[in-house]
Design a protein around this motif. Structure first.
Motif, short mmCIF file in Angstrom:
data_model
loop_
_atom_site.label_atom_id
_atom_site.label_comp_id
_atom_site.label_asym_id
_atom_site.label_seq_id
_atom_site.Cartn_x
_atom_site.Cartn_y
_atom_site.Cartn_z
N ASN A 1 -37.35 40.19 -64.68
CA ASN A 1 -36.87 40.44 -66.04
C ASN A 1 -35.86 41.58 -65.99
N HIS B 1 -42.63 49.79 -72.02
CA HIS B 1 -42.33 48.81 -70.98
C HIS B 1 -42.81 47.47 -71.53
N GLU C 1 -49.01 41.37 -64.17
CA GLU C 1 -48.63 41.85 -62.85
C GLU C 1 -49.86 42.29 -62.05
N SER D 1 -42.18 40.68 -68.69
CA SER D 1 -42.14 39.95 -67.41
C SER D 1 -42.21 38.45 -67.66
N SER E 1 -40.64 42.17 -60.88
CA SER E 1 -40.71 41.10 -61.87
C SER E 1 -39.28 40.71 -62.27
N LYS F 1 -31.26 43.43 -62.37
CA LYS F 1 -32.27 43.85 -63.34
C LYS F 1 -31.83 45.03 -64.20
MG MG Z 1 -41.83 44.84 -63.83
#
Ligand code: MG
Ligand code: TXA
Length: 341
Positions: free
Chosen positions: A130, A219, A165, A136, A128, A26
């Motif tokens: 991503n 984010h 999420e 995500s 997640s 990630k």
């Molecule tokens: Mg995340």
């Protein structure tokens, strides 16, 4: 692995090597802790005591008032999109929790996630799936885009039904108080949690201080600039004959438009300002759960379109899932930190 919220990049929580590979794949900074995903044996109900036996949670470190709250939350919301932050047991590697004394735990409701956790015979750490700071993934195809060259297997469980999420809560740390705070709004509406706890959640709104570690302001970010409109396109237009829109559009001639509900004239309104718009309706009827489920894949699609600017209508309500949708849009529209990369 698929979950009902978003796809997760899963590894054995108790194996530091697996955790290291998750952070690497990630490109995730080590200060951002992972969530532990659990599933009790088929037919058994999850409980705090069981989390203790798993070697995950130090139940003795929880004061009685917080123990009561945690039990209520588990009973009411698991399996489902709620992560509960609890004192960690010594067996949980520091790498999983970024050195914190607590661990975030959730039991996903997705049957494939549950089957995988049971087959692994251990809690699964799963952020997640991503690359860090990006949107995500809510489909297997999106995981392939994000991490395809870095991971071995993708379990395709279809599109995620919740699409945001999990909500994250933690005891608010006031000794004997028994109160809880909201660290991240998400798939379980805060109001439902407050009903179960029979008390308001403390909400930290100071953006300068991340509520949960890793909850950075920028984010869930698309590669293109995203602006969240102050009102639905129709209302903006009626109030000021398009001048506010024109100011936002400044020079952009192709935009991607996220509509919270059906608006057949939105693209024509932008057309009148000389702009070609590709519009995605998140929910024809303005249903917040439907909009939440569609949000991330819509952002992904518009990010890949020829548009140079993305515009999003605000959710019609800041309650329930509307609060979580607004949170994600705000973060997606935040200025990205410049790091020269
Ligand atoms: Mg995340
Ligand atoms: O729905 C979800 O929660 C998804 C799916 C895969 O289950 N997972 C997910 O993980 O969103 P991730 O890694 O993208 O987000 C984890 C966040 C961290 O960034 C941090 O903000 C918070 O959870 N977190 C984890 N452990 C924590 C802890 N001990 N204390 C406070 N916050 C914590």
């Amino acid at each position: 692995m698929p979950t009902e919220t978003v796809y997760g990049l899963a590894g054995d929580l108790f194996r530091v090597e697996a955790l290291g590979r998750i952070f690497d794949a990630k490109e995730r900074p080590k200060f951002d802790p992972l969530i532990a995903h659990v599933a009790p044996p088929q037919g058994e109900a999850p409980s705090l005591e069981w989390l203790g036996r798993l070697g995950l949670v130090d139940t003795a470190a929880l004061p009685p008032s917080e123990r009561d709250g945690a039990e209520r939350l588990i009973r009411a919301f698991w399996p489902g999109p709620l992560t509960i932050v609890l004192p960690k047991a010594p067996r949980v590697p520091d790498l999983a929790t970024s050195g914190l004394a607590t661990v975030g735990v959730r039991m996903p409701s997705h049957p494939v996630a549950q089957a995988l956790i049971r087959a692994a015979g251990a809690p699964l750490a799963a952020p997640s799936a991503n690359r860090f700071g990006r949107i995500s993934p809510t489909t297997a195809g999106a995981v392939l885009e994000e991490l395809g060259d870095r991971i071995d297997v993708i379990l395709d469980g279809g599109p995620c039904s919740v699409g945001l999420e999990s909500t994250i809560v933690a005891p608010d740390g006031v000794p004997g108080g028994g109160g809880w705070r909201l660290l991240r709004p998400g798939g379980t509406p805060a109001e439902e949690i407050e009903r179960v706890l029979d008390a308001p959640l403390r909400r930290e709104t100071d953006a300068a201080r991340p509520e949960a570690p890793g909850q950075l302001e920028s984010h869930y970010a698309p590669g293109k600039p995203l602006r969240v409109l102050a009102a639905p396109v129709a209302a903006l237009d009626a109030a000021n004959s398009g001048t506010a829109l024109a100011a936002i559009l400044r020079g952009h001639t192709r935009v991607g438009l996220l509509l919270m509900s059906r608006d057949d004239s939105a693209t024509a309104r932008l057309g009148a300002l000389g702009v070609t718009a590709e519009a995605i309706v998140l929910s024809p009827t303005g249903d917040l759960a439907e909009a939440a489920a569609a949000l991330f894949s819509a952002l992904r699609r518009l990010d890949a379109s020829p548009a140079t600017l993305l515009l999003a209508e605000p959710p019609a309500s800041d309650r329930g899932l509307g609060y979580a949708i607004a949170d994600r849009l705000r973060r997606a529209s935040a200025e990205k930190p410049r790091n020269g990369a």
